[in-house]
Design a protein around this motif. Structure first.
Motif, PDB file in Angstrom:
ATOM      1  N   ASP A  26     -76.212   5.185  43.613  1.00 60.28           N
ATOM      2  CA  ASP A  26     -77.282   4.914  44.538  1.00 60.28           C
ATOM      3  C   ASP A  26     -76.902   3.802  45.225  1.00 60.28           C
ATOM      4  OD1 ASP A  26     -77.856   4.031  42.047  1.00 60.28           O
ATOM      5  OD2 ASP A  26     -79.939   3.937  42.465  1.00 60.28           O
ATOM      6  N   GLY A  40     -90.794   6.438  44.917  1.00 60.39           N
ATOM      7  CA  GLY A  40     -89.912   7.727  44.153  1.00 60.39           C
ATOM      8  C   GLY A  40     -89.316   7.034  42.734  1.00 60.39           C
ATOM      9  N   TRP A  57     -83.825  11.348  40.836  1.00 61.77           N
ATOM     10  CA  TRP A  57     -83.566  10.190  41.646  1.00 61.77           C
ATOM     11  C   TRP A  57     -82.239  10.486  42.474  1.00 61.77           C
ATOM     12  CZ3 TRP A  57     -85.706   6.194  43.749  1.00 61.77           C
ATOM     13  CH2 TRP A  57     -85.061   5.260  44.279  1.00 61.77           C
ATOM     14  N   GLU A  60     -81.804  14.683  44.230  1.00 61.82           N
ATOM     15  CA  GLU A  60     -82.702  15.007  45.224  1.00 61.82           C
ATOM     16  C   GLU A  60     -82.756  13.569  46.362  1.00 61.82           C
ATOM     17  OE1 GLU A  60     -86.503  15.863  43.578  1.00 61.82           O
ATOM     18  OE2 GLU A  60     -85.947  18.038  43.057  1.00 61.82           O
ATOM     19  N   ARG A  61     -81.841  12.804  46.194  1.00 57.90           N
ATOM     20  CA  ARG A  61     -81.594  11.828  47.253  1.00 57.90           C
ATOM     21  C   ARG A  61     -82.877  10.989  47.501  1.00 57.90           C
ATOM     22  NH1 ARG A  61     -78.158  15.395  51.552  1.00 57.90           N
ATOM     23  NH2 ARG A  61     -78.308  13.441  52.551  1.00 57.90           N
ATOM     24  N   MET A  62     -83.643  10.547  46.615  1.00 56.48           N
ATOM     25  CA  MET A  62     -84.604   9.783  46.723  1.00 56.48           C
ATOM     26  C   MET A  62     -84.563   8.294  47.306  1.00 56.48           C
ATOM     27  SD  MET A  62     -87.317  10.932  43.575  1.00 56.48           S
ATOM     28  CE  MET A  62     -87.092  12.190  42.973  1.00 56.48           C
ATOM     29  N   GLU A  64     -82.220   7.526  49.392  1.00 56.90           N
ATOM     30  CA  GLU A  64     -81.612   7.512  50.901  1.00 56.90           C
ATOM     31  C   GLU A  64     -82.955   7.403  51.889  1.00 56.90           C
ATOM     32  OE1 GLU A  64     -78.710  10.490  51.746  1.00 56.90           O
ATOM     33  OE2 GLU A  64     -78.170  10.512  49.685  1.00 56.90           O
ATOM     34  N   ARG A  66     -84.994   9.098  55.067  1.00 54.57           N
ATOM     35  CA  ARG A  66     -85.485  10.435  55.149  1.00 54.57           C
ATOM     36  C   ARG A  66     -84.201  11.629  55.222  1.00 54.57           C
ATOM     37  NH1 ARG A  66     -90.505  13.252  58.728  1.00 54.57           N
ATOM     38  NH2 ARG A  66     -90.814  15.032  57.230  1.00 54.57           N
ATOM     39  N   LYS A  69     -83.324  16.970  51.541  1.00 55.37           N
ATOM     40  CA  LYS A  69     -83.301  17.096  50.211  1.00 55.37           C
ATOM     41  C   LYS A  69     -84.156  16.554  49.429  1.00 55.37           C
ATOM     42  CE  LYS A  69     -79.353  19.232  50.103  1.00 55.37           C
ATOM     43  NZ  LYS A  69     -79.242  20.773  49.777  1.00 55.37           N
ATOM     44  N   GLN A  70     -85.073  15.431  50.040  1.00 53.74           N
ATOM     45  CA  GLN A  70     -86.073  14.578  49.279  1.00 53.74           C
ATOM     46  C   GLN A  70     -87.264  15.471  49.208  1.00 53.74           C
ATOM     47  OE1 GLN A  70     -86.412  11.705  52.335  1.00 53.74           O
ATOM     48  NE2 GLN A  70     -85.119  10.086  50.869  1.00 53.74           N
ATOM     49  N   PRO A  76     -89.741   7.597  52.328  1.00 55.29           N
ATOM     50  CA  PRO A  76     -88.357   7.140  52.282  1.00 55.29           C
ATOM     51  C   PRO A  76     -88.492   5.673  52.661  1.00 55.29           C
ATOM     52  CG  PRO A  76     -88.667   8.457  53.861  1.00 55.29           C
ATOM     53  CD  PRO A  76     -89.795   8.700  53.304  1.00 55.29           C
TER      54      PRO A  76
END
Length: 426
Positions: A26, A40, A57, A60-62, A64, A66, A69-70, A76
């Motif tokens: 990440d 998140g 994390w 679900e690309r939390m 990144e 917006r 997938k979030q 975001p």
């Protein structure tokens, strides 16, 4: 947030921080911090027992900005930024060339000087939130841990040495621009800050609310809020100031004076704030936004109608602060105009959705939430779902049957994550 080292307000009172990553692929985040938000992070994401592929994390690309997938409950970040955010500061307004007005400076600590630097950037409004612009390396090849502006308007930063563990001694550097440091205003700021503000007259403090340096403006605002009769000077600045920042410090100062009055005599704060309600229709959208914020914090009943009307303001920033303000009241009659705002937003601006959710959650009106849960707009239903998550309502289970797959998934997340035990069987 995972690990913010420092936070900083810009000159418009917006709060930002640089948040560190978890070293699992990440990246660090630049976050606009607002009331009620969930960024998140959970401690369990650090060492997820069944691996990265199943770590929400990451999966679900939390982390990144917006994306589709979030989870919707996550507000975001604005952007991903260089590694190792550490010390953070905002340019107060004196000591550097004009191009640095509105600039943040963030230390990036990466384990070696060769990889580390102090980065700089600005934020530009984008709907109710911001974009990152003018990203640069301000000081290269330095493992800086903290940075600030001294009262002499020079930049001071601390440096660690090499490696993650340090070398047993650090250094403090001082730097400045040789031309702008000669400006008479730099010497004036140092004199003002060293002498203090409590002894200054209300007239002088009123003039200093429009000063170029943020520190001088803030000190003047705080001194006026504490002085007997100072609230009248602050209100005059808010209503009639010739400079936008002077007006904003007037608004904030009236809010400050009202809080102090509440400490001294219960119920008198709202009276001081009531005249600010007229600013909800001011021609300056920043004035409207800041008035909404302060009136909401003070729960000023006389401003309630104006705040409700501001949900239709042409500026997303004003609508955002008006909704957050109404959430402080927790009233049911704010729900319908909030639903109109959410319908028009149609999930385009995550910050407007968040503010609308806060209104729905604060009202805690089960029938109204149920009606919103059956709205024809998926955006309204999502806000109702998120509000039910916020108040941990078992009624959230109804969204497991929603026709929109994204709402079914979001309901399952909420029931599992919060957790909402009565809804687990469904």
């Amino acid at each position: 947030l995972r690990n913010p080292q420092e936070l900083a307000f810009d000159k418009y009172g917006n709060l930002f921080t640089g948040d560190n990553d978890s070293d699992q692929g990440d990246r660090e985040r630049w976050v606009y911090v607002v009331p009620g938000a969930d960024a998140g992070w959970r401690v369990g994401w650090q060492h997820h027992p069944i691996g990265k592929e199943f770590n929400p994390w990451l999966a679900e690309r939390m982390w990144e900005p917006r994306n589709d997938k979030q989870p919707a409950y996550v507000l975001p970040p604005i952007a991903n930024v260089p590694d190792g955010p550490s010390g953070l500061t905002y340019y107060p307004g004196t000591g550097l060339p004009e191009k640095y007005d509105g600039t943040f400076f963030l230390c990036g600590f990466k384990g070696s000087s060769a990889r580390s630097a102090v980065a700089s950037w600005k934020v530009k409004p984008n709907g109710a939130s911001f974009d990152l612009v003018e990203q640069e390396t301000f000081i290269g090849e330095v493992q800086a841990t903290d940075i600030t502006f001294g009262p002499d308007s020079k930049i001071y930063f601390t440096e660690w040495g090499e490696g993650w563990e340090g070398v047993g001694k650090g250094r403090i550097f001082k730097m400045w621009d040789p031309e702008t440091i000669k400006h008479p205003q730099v010497a004036e700021v140092q004199k003002l800050l060293s002498e203090g503000f409590a002894q200054r007259s209300k007239e002088e403090l009123g003039k200093l609310l429009a000063h170029k340096d943020q520190r001088v403006r803030l000190e003047s605002q705080w001194a006026l809020a504490k002085q007997e009769g100072g609230e009248a000077v602050l209100l005059n600045a808010a209503q009639k100031g010739a400079d936008q920042l002077e007006r904003l410090h007037g608004i904030w100062g009236v809010g400050h004076a009202a809080r102090l009055a509440e400490y001294k005599q219960s119920g008198s704060g709202a009276r001081l704030l009531e005249p600010l309600a007229a600013l909800l229709t001011d021609k300056d959208e920043e004035v409207r936004a800041q008035a909404a914020k302060v009136l909401g914090e003070g729960k000023v009943s006389a401003a309630y109608g104006g705040l409700t009307a501001a949900l239709k303001d042409q500026a997303p920033r004003v609508r955002f602060h008006a909704a957050l303000a109404l959430a402080n009241f927790g009233k049911t009659d704010a729900i319908e105009p909030t639903l109109v705002m959410l319908r028009e937003n149609n999930d385009q601006d995550a910050y407007l959705r968040h503010a609308g959710m806060m209104v729905l959650a604060s009202a805690k009106n089960a029938p109204a939430l149920q009606a919103a849960a059956k709205d024809s707009s998926a955006a309204v239903r999502m806000a109702a779902l998120l509000a039910m998550r916020q108040i941990e309502s078992p009624e959230i289970a109804q969204f497991l049957q929603d026709k929109e797959p994204s709402l079914v998934l979001e309901a399952a997340r909420a029931i599992n994550d919060v957790p909402i035990a009565p809804a687990l069987p469904q």
